[in-house]
Enzyme design. Structure first.
Site, PDB file in Angstrom:
ATOM      1  N   ARG A 232       0.821  -1.281   0.103  1.00 43.76           N
ATOM      2  CA  ARG A 232      -0.057   0.207   0.042  1.00 43.76           C
ATOM      3  C   ARG A 232       1.034   1.282  -0.024  1.00 43.76           C
ATOM      4  NH1 ARG A 232      -3.830  -2.312  -1.361  1.00 43.76           N
ATOM      5  NH2 ARG A 232      -5.591  -2.907  -0.516  1.00 43.76           N
ATOM      6  N   HIS A 280      -1.054   0.879  -9.673  1.00 45.92           N
ATOM      7  CA  HIS A 280      -1.707  -0.088  -8.904  1.00 45.92           C
ATOM      8  C   HIS A 280      -2.410  -1.021  -9.314  1.00 45.92           C
ATOM      9  CE1 HIS A 280      -3.982  -0.196  -4.366  1.00 45.92           C
ATOM     10  NE2 HIS A 280      -3.713  -1.359  -5.063  1.00 45.92           N
TER      11      HIS A 280
HETATM   12  N1  LIG Z   1      -1.000  -3.638  -5.330  1.00 39.11           N
HETATM   13  C1  LIG Z   1      -1.952  -4.478  -5.328  1.00 39.11           C
HETATM   14  O1  LIG Z   1      -2.495  -4.459  -6.510  1.00 39.11           O
HETATM   15  C2  LIG Z   1      -2.570  -5.260  -4.102  1.00 39.11           C
HETATM   16  C3  LIG Z   1      -3.611  -6.162  -4.098  1.00 39.11           C
HETATM   17  C4  LIG Z   1      -3.703  -7.191  -3.273  1.00 39.11           C
HETATM   18  C5  LIG Z   1      -3.237  -6.949  -2.020  1.00 39.11           C
HETATM   19  N2  LIG Z   1      -2.323  -5.742  -1.718  1.00 39.11           N
HETATM   20  C6  LIG Z   1      -1.802  -5.518  -0.600  1.00 39.11           C
HETATM   21  O2  LIG Z   1      -1.055  -6.718   0.067  1.00 39.11           O
HETATM   22  C7  LIG Z   1      -1.256  -6.696   1.363  1.00 39.11           C
HETATM   23  C8  LIG Z   1      -0.793  -8.133   2.036  1.00 39.11           C
HETATM   24  O3  LIG Z   1      -1.948  -9.200   1.493  1.00 39.11           O
HETATM   25  P1  LIG Z   1      -1.902 -10.584   2.205  1.00 39.11           P
HETATM   26  O4  LIG Z   1      -3.046 -11.350   1.518  1.00 39.11           O
HETATM   27  O5  LIG Z   1      -0.603 -11.304   2.023  1.00 39.11           O
HETATM   28  O6  LIG Z   1      -2.110 -10.088   3.770  1.00 39.11           O
HETATM   29  P2  LIG Z   1      -1.938 -10.971   4.877  1.00 39.11           P
HETATM   30  O7  LIG Z   1      -1.995 -12.778   4.430  1.00 39.11           O
HETATM   31  O8  LIG Z   1      -2.797 -10.657   5.834  1.00 39.11           O
HETATM   32  O9  LIG Z   1      -0.405 -11.153   5.386  1.00 39.11           O
HETATM   33  C9  LIG Z   1       0.081  -9.853   6.092  1.00 39.11           C
HETATM   34  C10 LIG Z   1       1.455 -10.295   6.313  1.00 39.11           C
HETATM   35  O10 LIG Z   1       1.902  -9.173   6.935  1.00 39.11           O
HETATM   36  C11 LIG Z   1       2.653  -9.109   8.153  1.00 39.11           C
HETATM   37  N3  LIG Z   1       2.477  -7.836   8.946  1.00 39.11           N
HETATM   38  C12 LIG Z   1       1.377  -7.417   9.367  1.00 39.11           C
HETATM   39  N4  LIG Z   1       1.660  -6.299  10.165  1.00 39.11           N
HETATM   40  C13 LIG Z   1       3.035  -6.383  10.500  1.00 39.11           C
HETATM   41  C14 LIG Z   1       3.872  -5.883  11.264  1.00 39.11           C
HETATM   42  N5  LIG Z   1       3.538  -4.758  12.035  1.00 39.11           N
HETATM   43  N6  LIG Z   1       5.098  -6.000  11.285  1.00 39.11           N
HETATM   44  C15 LIG Z   1       5.680  -7.188  10.513  1.00 39.11           C
HETATM   45  N7  LIG Z   1       4.763  -7.861   9.850  1.00 39.11           N
HETATM   46  C16 LIG Z   1       3.450  -7.509   9.602  1.00 39.11           C
HETATM   47  C17 LIG Z   1       1.788 -10.292   8.782  1.00 39.11           C
HETATM   48  O11 LIG Z   1       2.379 -10.859   9.864  1.00 39.11           O
HETATM   49  P3  LIG Z   1       1.956 -12.366  10.737  1.00 39.11           P
HETATM   50  O12 LIG Z   1       2.028 -13.212   9.575  1.00 39.11           O
HETATM   51  O13 LIG Z   1       2.726 -12.219  11.739  1.00 39.11           O
HETATM   52  O14 LIG Z   1       0.391 -11.779  10.801  1.00 39.11           O
HETATM   53  C18 LIG Z   1       1.622 -11.126   7.431  1.00 39.11           C
HETATM   54  O15 LIG Z   1       2.597 -11.935   7.389  1.00 39.11           O
HETATM   55  C19 LIG Z   1      -2.776  -6.302   1.558  1.00 39.11           C
HETATM   56  O16 LIG Z   1      -3.195  -5.986   2.735  1.00 39.11           O
HETATM   57  C20 LIG Z   1      -2.782  -5.301   0.434  1.00 39.11           C
HETATM   58  O17 LIG Z   1      -2.694  -4.118   1.137  1.00 39.11           O
HETATM   59  C21 LIG Z   1      -1.932  -4.994  -2.900  1.00 39.11           C
END
Ligand SMILES: NC(=O)c1ccc[n+]([C@@H]2O[C@H](COP(=O)([O-])OP(=O)(O)OC[C@H]3O[C@@H](n4cnc5c(N)ncnc54)[C@H](OP(=O)(O)O)[C@@H]3O)[C@@H](O)[C@H]2O)c1
Length: 317
Positions: A232, A280
Site C-alpha cells: 500500500r 496499482h
Molecule cells: N497492489 C495491489 O494490487 C495489491 C493487491 C492485493 C493486495 N495488496 C496488499 O497486499 C497486502 C498483503 O496481502 P496478504 O493477503 O498477503 O495479507 P496477509 O495474509 O494478511 O499477510 C500480511 C503479512 O504482513 C505481516 N504483518 C502485518 N503487520 C505487520 C507488522 N506490524 N510487522 C511485521 N509484519 C507485519 C503479517 O504478519 P503475521 O503473519 O505475523 O500476521 C503477514 O505476514 C494487503 O493488505 C494489501 O494491502 C496490494
C-alpha cells in the site's frame, strides 16, 4: 440468506457495473443493490465494499458482515463509525497468482539489470553488465502472509535465496524468517531486493522511510539495495525514497502503490530514471473470478463453516 435479504455493493473510484452484473448472474435469487432504501434499510444483509462512504453502514440494523473487494482492508477501517460485524477480505488463488506474477516480473527485471539495459538502449549503447545468478541474490519479503508466502515459494523455485519478515514468529521451509521490530535489522541486512507485501495498519504506516532505507543491505551484487512496494502507498514516505534514490542510498525502486492515488502529475517519481512505476495494478480484483468466491464465503458464514478471509479487527489486517 432469504430472497428478501439484499447485498449492498458500495464502491468509490471503481465502477460497480461489472461487479453488479456478475452478482446478479451468480446470485439471481436475491437482489444486489448500489443504494440502500434509506440509511436504516432492514433488508441489507451484507455490504460488499471498496472505499465505502464513512458512516454509511452504521445504521443498517440487519447487517451481518462487511466484505472487502480487495485483499487489503485499510479502506474499510477508515470508517470511524464502522458497525461491529465481521470484516472479511479476499483470499483467492486468482488474486494471489496475479500478485506473484507482478513480484516475479519486478524481481527478475532488477536481477537481470532491466532498468540499466533500457537506459543503454536509449543511448544505443552495447555494453554487457555484471550478471549475478539468482542463487547469489537474496530477496527479502516484508509480509509473509497469503501473498508474500506464495511469491516467496515461486522466487525460491527460480533459485533466489529468500528471507522474510512478519509480525509473529514463523518457520517456513526455504525462508530465513525474521519477525517483529527486533528482527527487522537482520532481515534488512541480508536482503538484496526488498519486496513489500505488508498490510497498511497503525503499526506499518510510513514504515518505508529514510531510516529503513538506510538500514538496507549494502554493498549488494546489484550495486545497491532495490525496493519493490506492491502493498500500500501509505507504507512509504515518497520524499524519503526520492532522496535515497538521488543520493544512491537506494539503487532502484518498483512502485505499484502511492501515498495518494492517482499519483500527482508533478511527482518526480514519474520521471526518475531508476523508478519503475505502475498504477496499482499488481493484482487487480476480477469480478468474474472473485464474486463466486465472495458468495461462497457468505454461505460459509451462514452455515457456521470456516471463513478464509476473516480479518483480525484488533490487528487491522
Ligand atoms: N497492489 C495491489 O494490487 C495489491 C493487491 C492485493 C493486495 N495488496 C496488499 O497486499 C497486502 C498483503 O496481502 P496478504 O493477503 O498477503 O495479507 P496477509 O495474509 O494478511 O499477510 C500480511 C503479512 O504482513 C505481516 N504483518 C502485518 N503487520 C505487520 C507488522 N506490524 N510487522 C511485521 N509484519 C507485519 C503479517 O504478519 P503475521 O503473519 O505475523 O500476521 C503477514 O505476514 C494487503 O493488505 C494489501 O494491502 C496490494
Amino acid at each position: 440468506m432469504t430472497a428478501h435479504e439484499r447485498i449492498l455493493l458500495a464502491t468509490t473510484g471503481w465502477n460497480p457495473g461489472a461487479w453488479l452484473q456478475v452478482f446478479r448472474r451468480e446470485c439471481p435469487d436475491r437482489q444486489t443493490v448500489t443504494e440502500p432504501d434509506g440509511p436504516a434499510d432492514p433488508s441489507i444483509r451484507y455490504a460488499v465494499v471498496w472505499k465505502h462512504a464513512p458512516g454509511s453502514l452504521a445504521r443498517l440494523p440487519n447487517l451481518r458482515a462487511i466484505f472487502s473487494l480487495g485483499a487489503g482492508v485499510d479502506h474499510v477501517y477508515l470508517d470511524p463509525a464502522l458497525p461491529d460485524v465481521p470484516v472479511i477480505r479476499i483470499v483467492s488463488a486468482d488474486l494471489t497468482m496475479r500478485m506473484t506474477e507482478y513480484v516475479v516480473w519486478q524481481v527478475l527485471d532488477h536481477a537481470r539489470q532491466g532498468p540499466a539495459y533500457r537506459a543503454q538502449q536509449q543511448q544505443r549503447k552495447w555494453r554487457e553488465l555484471p550478471q549475478p545468478a539468482a542463487a547469489s541474490l537474496t530477496v527479502g519479503i516484508m509480509g509473509l502472509g497469503v501473498l508474500g508466502t506464495d511469491a516467496a515459494g515461486k522466487l525460491g523455485n527460480i533459485g533466489f535465496r529468500i528471507a522474510g519478515w512478519s509480525r509473529n514468529e514463523k518457520r517456513i521451509a526455504g525462508i530465513a524468517c525474521h519477525h517483529g521490530a527486533a528482527g527487522l535489522d537482520a532481515f534488512l541486512g541480508e536482503s538484496d531486493i526488498v519486496v513489500v507485501l505488508l498490510p497498511l495498519t497503525v503499526e506499518t504506516r510510513g514504515i518505508i522511510d529514510a531510516s529503513l532505507v538506510a538500514r538496507m543491505k549494502r554493498p549488494t551484487p546489484l550495486g545497491g539495495p532495490v525496493l519493490i512496494n506492491a502493498g500500500r502507498g501509505g507504507l512509504q514516505v515518497e520524499s524519503d525514497i526520492l532522496t535515497a534514490l538521488d543520493d544512491g542510498t537506494l539503487m532502484a525502486a518498483s512502485l505499484d502503490v502511492f501515498e495518494n492515488e492517482p499519483l500527482a502529475a508533478e511527482s518526480r517519481l514519474w520521471t526518475h530514471p531508476r523508478v519503475t512505476l505502475t498504477p496499482h495494478i499488481a493484482a487487480t480484483s476480477d469480478p468474474a473470478r472473485l464474486v463466486p468466491e465472495l458468495l461462497r464465503e457468505m454461505e460459509n458464514l451462514e452455515r457456521g463453516r470456516p471463513v478464509k478471509g476473516l480479518v483480525n479487527g484488533r490487528a487491522g489486517y
